[in-house]
Design a protein around this motif. Sequence first.
Motif: not given
Length: 457
Positions: A241, A246, A280, A393, A395
Amino acid sequence: MHIARTGRGVAASAVATAALVAAALATTSSAGATSAAPVGVPHTFAAPAVAGHTLVHGVASPLPIAQCQSKWHINCYTPLQYRTAYHLNPLYKKGITGKGRTIVIVDSFGSPTVQHDLDVYSKQFGLPSTKVKVVKWGHLPKWDPKDADMTGWAGETTLDVEMAHAVAPGAKIVLVETAVAETEGTTGLPEMMSAEKHLIDQGVGDVISQSFGATENTFPGFGKGDFSSLKNLRYAFQDANRKHVTVLASSGDGGATDMQLDGKTYYKKRVNSWPSSDPLVTSIGGTQLHLDDKGERVKPDSVYNDYGASGGGQSHVFTRPSFQDGVKKVVGTRRGTPDISMAAAVNGGAWVYSSYDPTATGWDVSGGTSEASPLFSGIVALADQAAGHRLGNINQALYTLAQHKAPGVVDVNDGTDNTYQGVKGYKAVKGYDMATGVGTLDALRFVPALAKAARHS
């Protein structure tokens, strides 16, 4: 999940099964030096997500869909059909192939024939091959094709490498082979996490694909509400992170349930698995594609639910992360999985070539979310190239795209579900659900949109 050839035996469909025991820790690096993992991390016997279900022996070459239906009552797809289904070809014509980006794949033992097998696979479908850089983490035991544990991991390795390459043919692939060997006392997840952190710290890899995991309930202390044995394993993801790498993980092949500590029987209640459940990590679920010979859809995608089912549900360890606040009516106060899905059904599985077992060299059909994660790793590599930097990351970007109904995010809402082993699952409905996440993707639109939405540099 894996349809193995005769000679490899029959095993039940399973996702990333694990039997966990607490022990003192040490992991051995590829250089042979010993490096201590954080205190309190359990030693874990991790099994590959790919599991055997014998249908066919030594197919000489991939067969058309109609012959697969006739012989085994399933659809079977080539990477060329996947490329059409996910609208990838226009990206390749623009030069977006994953060039300049690196996918890291982590598997125990690896496969002694992975480069040869990728070369055969690539030649069969007219793809450029690529050099697989192998990193051996620890003192790997001598390859034994009669060892079911080794061949199981070799099957997973082959699937992972070939699927990642199918989507991102221009990306570099680094395969990390960890030395899981129960008799040596260096087993499972701690070694995998140590290997991942080492590569991250060395600047190796833009995206990491993980086709393994363990049911949260099987970690020591879980029953008492003590999640430290699991959370102490998160150091690699925290590092990723910070370094904008990723991290992906298969959501599981057990639907809304998963394996108990014995690695054979399923919980009779809803459970979830780590690392898929980690906030994460981007959790990759599974769909069933319905394609014709050209790779065009004959009907919309369904939830993967045949020789396994798309893993999904609420984490019992992690609370709802902020990126899921927009879907709190679905996930409640907990972290929900999966986040997004790609092809995973065995009825609609992928042709894979392998020769690590000299008694069963040839082509077979593989599926499971252990296929979906490496497929999506290729998508991330394409988006990294399009952006000109690591996305890290993804998300928050993923849920923002879904909330804004970006055309690259394709909803899966046909009402099929991931009920499995008698445990009621979740239906694929309009919007986010815990069977397929935000849905699946149209790469031509999704890749540039993700590249723009994820602003890490």
